[in-house]
Scaffold this motif. Structure first.
Motif, PDB file in Angstrom:
ATOM      1  N   ALA A   1      -3.325  -1.331 -10.653  1.00  0.00           N
ATOM      2  CA  ALA A   1      -3.495   0.179 -10.558  1.00  0.00           C
ATOM      3  C   ALA A   1      -4.232   0.406  -9.069  1.00  0.00           C
ATOM      4  O   ALA A   1      -4.196   1.208  -8.287  1.00  0.00           O
ATOM      5  N   TRP A   2      -5.254  -0.429  -9.012  1.00  0.00           N
ATOM      6  CA  TRP A   2      -6.146  -0.417  -7.702  1.00  0.00           C
ATOM      7  C   TRP A   2      -4.985  -0.801  -6.284  1.00  0.00           C
ATOM      8  O   TRP A   2      -5.313  -0.219  -5.304  1.00  0.00           O
ATOM      9  N   LEU A   3      -4.320  -1.735  -6.623  1.00  0.00           N
ATOM     10  CA  LEU A   3      -3.424  -2.249  -5.431  1.00  0.00           C
ATOM     11  C   LEU A   3      -2.613  -1.067  -5.046  1.00  0.00           C
ATOM     12  O   LEU A   3      -2.240  -0.924  -3.996  1.00  0.00           O
ATOM     13  N   SER A   4      -2.271  -0.330  -5.908  1.00  0.00           N
ATOM     14  CA  SER A   4      -1.087   0.595  -5.819  1.00  0.00           C
ATOM     15  C   SER A   4      -1.726   1.755  -4.978  1.00  0.00           C
ATOM     16  O   SER A   4      -1.101   2.294  -4.033  1.00  0.00           O
ATOM     17  N   VAL A   5      -3.105   2.181  -5.275  1.00  0.00           N
ATOM     18  CA  VAL A   5      -3.834   3.294  -4.469  1.00  0.00           C
ATOM     19  C   VAL A   5      -3.814   2.632  -2.913  1.00  0.00           C
ATOM     20  O   VAL A   5      -3.749   3.378  -2.104  1.00  0.00           O
ATOM     21  N   LEU A   6      -4.291   1.467  -2.854  1.00  0.00           N
ATOM     22  CA  LEU A   6      -4.392   0.926  -1.389  1.00  0.00           C
ATOM     23  C   LEU A   6      -3.324   0.821  -0.669  1.00  0.00           C
ATOM     24  O   LEU A   6      -3.035   1.240   0.415  1.00  0.00           O
ATOM     25  N   PHE A   7      -2.138   0.552  -1.719  1.00  0.00           N
ATOM     26  CA  PHE A   7      -0.895   0.290  -0.870  1.00  0.00           C
ATOM     27  C   PHE A   7      -0.269   1.752  -0.384  1.00  0.00           C
ATOM     28  O   PHE A   7      -0.143   1.852   0.949  1.00  0.00           O
ATOM     29  N   VAL A   8      -0.463   2.949  -0.926  1.00  0.00           N
ATOM     30  CA  VAL A   8      -0.163   4.204  -0.462  1.00  0.00           C
ATOM     31  C   VAL A   8      -0.943   4.794   0.772  1.00  0.00           C
ATOM     32  O   VAL A   8      -0.587   5.359   1.633  1.00  0.00           O
ATOM     33  N   THR A   9      -2.295   4.365   0.570  1.00  0.00           N
ATOM     34  CA  THR A   9      -3.294   4.327   1.704  1.00  0.00           C
ATOM     35  C   THR A   9      -2.712   3.622   2.867  1.00  0.00           C
ATOM     36  O   THR A   9      -2.524   4.104   4.129  1.00  0.00           O
ATOM     37  N   ALA A  10      -2.214   2.576   2.903  1.00  0.00           N
ATOM     38  CA  ALA A  10      -1.540   1.624   3.709  1.00  0.00           C
ATOM     39  C   ALA A  10      -0.356   2.316   4.393  1.00  0.00           C
ATOM     40  O   ALA A  10      -0.130   2.219   5.485  1.00  0.00           O
ATOM     41  N   LEU A  11       0.630   2.817   3.547  1.00  0.00           N
ATOM     42  CA  LEU A  11       1.656   3.676   3.809  1.00  0.00           C
ATOM     43  C   LEU A  11       1.367   4.625   4.757  1.00  0.00           C
ATOM     44  O   LEU A  11       1.806   5.029   5.737  1.00  0.00           O
ATOM     45  N   TRP A  12       0.221   5.481   4.232  1.00  0.00           N
ATOM     46  CA  TRP A  12      -0.076   6.718   5.195  1.00  0.00           C
ATOM     47  C   TRP A  12      -0.706   6.164   6.607  1.00  0.00           C
ATOM     48  O   TRP A  12      -0.528   6.927   7.699  1.00  0.00           O
ATOM     49  N   VAL A  13      -1.373   5.060   6.847  1.00  0.00           N
ATOM     50  CA  VAL A  13      -1.898   4.649   7.811  1.00  0.00           C
ATOM     51  C   VAL A  13      -0.747   3.846   8.665  1.00  0.00           C
ATOM     52  O   VAL A  13      -0.559   4.436   9.835  1.00  0.00           O
ATOM     53  N   SER A  14       0.310   3.324   8.258  1.00  0.00           N
ATOM     54  CA  SER A  14       1.587   2.889   8.829  1.00  0.00           C
ATOM     55  C   SER A  14       2.362   4.013   9.568  1.00  0.00           C
ATOM     56  O   SER A  14       3.100   3.702  10.412  1.00  0.00           O
ATOM     57  N   GLY A  15       2.361   5.444   8.727  1.00  0.00           N
ATOM     58  CA  GLY A  15       2.952   6.708   9.339  1.00  0.00           C
ATOM     59  C   GLY A  15       2.123   7.317  10.142  1.00  0.00           C
ATOM     60  O   GLY A  15       2.432   8.493  10.029  1.00  0.00           O
ATOM     61  N   ARG A  16       1.306   6.729  11.087  1.00  0.00           N
ATOM     62  CA  ARG A  16       0.460   7.559  12.153  1.00  0.00           C
ATOM     63  C   ARG A  16      -0.454   8.390  11.173  1.00  0.00           C
ATOM     64  O   ARG A  16      -0.986   9.532  12.007  1.00  0.00           O
TER      65      ARG A  16
END
Length: 463
Positions: free
Chosen positions: A28-43
């Motif tokens: 669960a926590w990794l999924s939240v971190l992953f979507v945050t990483a997607l946001w960072v990678s999308g500028r």
């Protein structure tokens, strides 16, 4: 006449493995971190430089996390067996509620921030921008309807609202969360840049939605249908146990292959009369075995009241079994059972099923008066046959302090009473079942008496 009492069984639920719980929480926590990483990678960070960019980018992030938490809510209550056995329904419900309110707050922030950000970019009014978004962007009308459904679910989940609703009505309204999540999907996949910006993002979100939908289809729909077709439970007889309390004895096919243990509960529907489609949770009140089961309920509302009117032969539909108040969480050889009122039902079943030596099991049974003691003859038979020590705690509770004891024990601290009635209580596995406030008082008393946290087992069935 055959009964559902303590017949040997062939299939038992698997023991709970500690890493199941850790793995579920970590995922669960990794999924939240992953979507945050997607946001960072999308500028996401780079776009924070201007006021309009800040609002829009922050709106994207809140929307991503809200969507992830929404999917986690679905998975939490999808009745996935290994997750349910690791956490128990009460803790899953608490986490589901926490994730739900967090997702609604983030969803509201997403709507406000995106609207303000787009309005600032287009140099238009906020109301006009919202109207344009809803009426011209693909999937936004569906997303608006989904948001309305989710808000309704959140409002009816507030404690004050739950108190005004019957369980059956609340449960029916809560199903609209699935509709809300489903209606939001087209908007996210058609217009959400963070969902379609890269193959990794697209694969993640399709996998996440597929996992949530698959869990619901398999564990909330497919598994119950299969088990009901296989076991075909019907009412055998209804027995009055005490004032406003009845037991329903059920028979079925191949129940020796049903993985169920004493202490667990099912969600029941009896195909008889209006309102039968509304499920109601009831615990087993006898150790499962053979081709029979037994549940016992007190008249606390329409769902439990109608049990007394059931006729033999009535078809019983069930979901489950659920709950971790079983022998799989047990740590040692000694048992201390604490029951209040109708909470005796799962503990009565556990006392019949669990192994222990004479004198190693003690039951403290709280009731207002002797007439309210359920299964007294069965309990005293267990005391004679298996050496269970029983203490009946009768009388009204004290109004002067928060205690699980009758008023007559008021001068004595709770933990001192525990040490006297259950010598060496810290070496016992403590099982507790009763009303929420009473249960919390017992748990606090056990803590002060030195019982380790991992030896205290309870499930609160509040919704």
């Amino acid at each position: 006449m055959p009964t559902a009492l303590a017949v040997p069984r062939l299939v038992r639920p698997r023991s709970v493995r500690a890493w199941w719980r850790d793995a579920a929480g970590l995922t669960a926590w990794l999924s939240v971190l992953f979507v945050t990483a997607l946001w960072v990678s999308g500028r996401g960070v780079q776009d924070l430089g201007s006021p309009a960019g800040f609002l829009t980018s922050a709106g994207r992030l809140t929307g991503l996390v809200a969507a992830d938490l929404l999917l986690l809510q679905v998975l939490l209550m999808a009745r996935i067996p290994w997750v349910e056995r690791s956490y128990g329904q009460d803790e899953l419900a608490r986490r589901h509620r926490l994730a739900g309110f967090a997702s609604i707050v983030l969803l509201a922030a997403h709507l406000v921030l995106i609207s303000l950000g787009y309005a600032a970019t287009d140099r238009s009014g906020v109301v006009a921008e919202v109207w344009t978004l809803v009426t011209t962007y693909p999937g936004m009308l569906l997303a608006t309807a989904g948001t309305a459904a989710l808000v309704m679910v959140a409002v009816t989940s507030i404690r004050a609202a739950r108190r005004r609703l019957r369980y059956e009505s609340w449960h029916l309204l809560h199903l609209y969360a699935y509709l809300g999540a489903g209606l939001a999907l087209p908007h996210q996949l058609w217009t959400g840049a963070d969902f379609t910006a890269s193959p990794v993002a697209t694969a993640f979100w399709w996998t996440a939605y597929g996992a949530a939908a698959g869990a619901v289809l398999v564990f909330r729909l497919g598994r119950p249908v299969w088990l009901n077709v296989r076991h075909r439970l019907v009412v055998e007889r209804v027995v009055r146990e005490g004032p406003g309390v009845v037991s329903v004895h059920l028979r079925g096919r191949h129940l020796d292959r049903l993985s169920v243990a004493a202490g667990q509960f099912f969600v029941w529907r009896f195909v008889s009369g209006p309102g039968w489609t509304r499920g109601k949770p009831f615990s087993l009140s006898a150790a499962p075995g053979g081709d029979r089961l037994r549940i016992t309920a007190k008249n606390l509302g329409p769902g439990s009241r109608r049990l007394a009117t059931l006729e033999p032969g009535t078809r019983a539909l069930f979901e489950g079994p659920y709950g971790r108040l079983t022998g799989t969480v047990r740590k040692g050889s000694k048992l201390a059972m604490f029951a209040s009122g109708i909470g005796i039902t799962p503990l009565r079943a556990l006392l019949a099923e669990l192994p222990y030596q004479p004198g190693d099991a003690v039951l403290l049974y709280r009731a207002r008066r002797p007439a309210d003691l359920l299964f007294r003859h069965e309990l005293e038979e267990l005391a004679a046959r298996r050496g269970v020590r029983i203490h009946y705690l009768l009388g009204r509770r004290s109004r002067d302090r928060s205690s699980w004891l009758p008023a007559g024990y008021a001068p004595v601290p709770d933990d001192a009473v525990l040490h006297r009635l259950v010598p060496g209580i810290a070496d016992h596995d403590v099982y507790v079942c009763g009303p929420d406030t009473w249960t919390r008082a017992v748990l606090e008393g056990a803590r002060r008496a030195g019982v380790p946290a991992d030896r205290v087992h309870s499930e609160l069935f509040g919704w």
